[in-house]
Enzyme design. Structure first.
Site, PDB file in Angstrom:
ATOM      1  N   HIS A 128     -13.841-116.292 -12.272  1.00 24.85           N
ATOM      2  CA  HIS A 128     -14.968-116.165 -13.207  1.00 24.85           C
ATOM      3  C   HIS A 128     -14.898-114.780 -13.830  1.00 24.85           C
ATOM      4  CE1 HIS A 128     -19.199-115.791 -14.498  1.00 24.85           C
ATOM      5  NE2 HIS A 128     -19.301-117.099 -14.351  1.00 24.85           N
ATOM      6  N   ASP A 205     -15.967-114.232  -3.894  1.00 26.10           N
ATOM      7  CA  ASP A 205     -17.009-114.755  -4.781  1.00 26.10           C
ATOM      8  C   ASP A 205     -17.392-116.132  -4.249  1.00 26.10           C
ATOM      9  OD1 ASP A 205     -18.524-115.972  -6.729  1.00 26.10           O
ATOM     10  OD2 ASP A 205     -17.091-115.680  -8.359  1.00 26.10           O
ATOM     11  N   GLN A 208     -20.082-120.662  -5.594  1.00 31.06           N
ATOM     12  CA  GLN A 208     -19.969-122.122  -5.590  1.00 31.06           C
ATOM     13  C   GLN A 208     -19.804-122.687  -4.178  1.00 31.06           C
ATOM     14  OE1 GLN A 208     -20.552-123.821  -8.263  1.00 31.06           O
ATOM     15  NE2 GLN A 208     -20.409-122.201  -9.791  1.00 31.06           N
ATOM     16  N   LYS A 231     -28.122-120.501  -7.969  1.00 38.28           N
ATOM     17  CA  LYS A 231     -27.243-121.650  -7.725  1.00 38.28           C
ATOM     18  C   LYS A 231     -27.545-122.324  -6.388  1.00 38.28           C
ATOM     19  CE  LYS A 231     -23.421-119.559 -10.340  1.00 38.28           C
ATOM     20  NZ  LYS A 231     -23.465-120.397 -11.552  1.00 38.28           N
ATOM     21  N   CYS A 374     -16.985-119.480 -18.380  1.00 40.22           N
ATOM     22  CA  CYS A 374     -16.671-118.090 -18.003  1.00 40.22           C
ATOM     23  C   CYS A 374     -15.316-117.984 -17.317  1.00 40.22           C
ATOM     24  CB  CYS A 374     -17.765-117.496 -17.120  1.00 40.22           C
ATOM     25  SG  CYS A 374     -19.325-117.225 -17.982  1.00 40.22           S
TER      26      CYS A 374
END
Length: 420
Positions: A128, A205, A208, A231, A374
């Site tokens: 991202h 990261d 998700q 999220k 992104c």
């Protein structure tokens, strides 16, 4: 307990999400843009409202009742986040506005202090922009070199190439846990182990992954991990940075101001202890408290249960997509049980622009994403200007997928008739 025992979580929880009970263009809303942001259950909305209606005061700075209640709620939420990801200490959880801010804190505090010319940073082509642009800035300022892990033939993380990139010059590996475009689940434990063997630090990261299945930072052994609240059923404007305590202690503060100080003089200051050292100024108090409510909600459902149900949805989604002609889906295929990738599908349809597809689906009440998500460098690698993306969460159902597939096929047929 009833929810946990139910195989179909969605049937039990949909009524908790008031936003889902509406019509778009006179059609029932089917929300399939969860990789961008999730919806919020009533428990989270009420927690936010409770703070502003009854407890609104600044934290850590007042002895009066409202301030005490606000502080207790704010710090209790930190404990919940620490438990969610199995941090060794609550001091390892830093509140941020979002994952982007969390990555920038690491980049500017640790990166500018520790990186020098010739040092190497390893990223991936699937990152991202939030885990790419900050490191490009830091590399330009320090003279560090960035190297990129590519994709395998099945469009997953190329572990063998990664091994060849590692060396004694590698100082940092920053990698996404789950690609928001490819849906692949990267082998973070092995990535971390290999990086630590050459003395490199690792940032994950986890935007998700944290909302979708259990995360254990001590087992992963990452040095930092970031996530965004919006999220994972929490409000926007709140996220967190996890970091190993000894590393956070060694990092200089990034933002200066109130709260992050112990003592201030005209010619110098001393920093506050963790976690407040990195939380300058008045924070997003209500949002942090609501994040705690979101963690309660997710853990009440059970992260294992959420993951198992989403695997079923993934298997069903890809089974249905297989019947749609002229479709190019990016990333690896799941197993027949839905394992091996996240509950999302980025795709393109031959001769139809992704934004046109998304617009027409919206007229059927179906919300999907279109664009580069992104991940512009990844899309260039895939030779696509953008893609459409349908992403699922635990409140979605097979019926949602069925309606999406019917509308998708109708849209493809419509464009086909226009070309005839």
């Amino acid at each position: 307990m009833t929810i946990i025992q139910e195989k179909n979580i969605a049937d039990k929880v949909r009524s908790d999400f008031p936003i889902l009970n509406q019509k778009i263009h006179d059609k029932p809303l089917i929300y399939l843009d969860n990789a961008a942001t999730s919806q919020k259950p009533e428990a989270v909305l009420k927690a936010l409202q409770q703070y502003y209606e009854y407890d609104n005061a600044n934290v850590h700075r007042g002895a009066h009742t409202l301030s005490v209640r606000a502080t207790e709620g704010y710090e209790a939420a930190r404990n919940k986040v620490a438990k969610l990801i199995n941090a060794a200490s609550r001091q390892e959880i830093i509140y941020t506005r979002n994952a982007t801010e969390a990555i920038n804190i690491v980049a500017y505090s640790w990166g500018l202090t520790n990186l020098k010319a010739g040092d190497e940073i390893i990223l991936t082509v699937m990152e991202h922009h939030s885990n790419l642009v900050p490191w490009r800035i830091i590399a330009e300022r320090t003279g560090a070199i960035i190297k990129y892990v590519g994709l395998t033939e099945t469009e997953t993380f190329d572990l063998e190439q990664y091994k060849t990139l590692l060396s004694e010059r590698t100082k940092l590996v920053a990698v996404v846990h789950i690609s928001n475009t490819l849906g692949c689940i990267n082998p973070v434990e092995e990535i971390v182990t290999l990086a630590h063997q050459v003395g490199a630090k690792v940032l994950i990261d986890a935007c998700q992954s944290v909302p979708h299945f259990p995360i254990n930072v001590q087992q992963i052994d990452c040095d930092w991990l970031v996530a965004s609240g919006h999220k994972m059923c929490a409000p926007t404007g709140i996220g967190f940075l996890y970091g190993k305590k000894e590393i956070l202690d060694a990092m200089p503060p990034f933002f200066g101001g109130g709260e992050m100080i112990a003592d201030v003089y005209l010619d110098h200051f001393t920093s506050n202890e963790l976690p407040h050292k990195f939380e300058a100024g008045t924070p997003a108090i209500g949002e942090a408290i609501a994040l705690g409510a979101a963690v309660d909600y997710l853990m009440g459902l059970g992260m294992d249960n959420i993951h198992a149900y989403e695997e079923e949805l993934t298997a069903y989604l890809f089974k249905k997509l297989a019947d749609v002609p002229k479709l190019r889906i990016y990333g690896p295929k799941p197993t027949t049980e839905g394992k091996g990738r996240a509950a999302l599908a980025s795709f393109n349809v031959e001769n139809i622009h992704a934004s046109d597809l998304s617009t027409l689906l919206d007229h059927e009440g179906i919300a999907i994403r279109s664009g580069h998500h992104c991940t512009q460098p990844l899309h260039r690698l895939l030779e696509a200007s953008g893609s459409a993306r349908a992403s699922l969460y635990f409140y979605n159902t097979r019926e949602d997928i069925d309606r999406f597939i019917v509308a998708l096929q109708d849209t493809i047929d419509f464009f086909g008739s226009m070309m005839d």
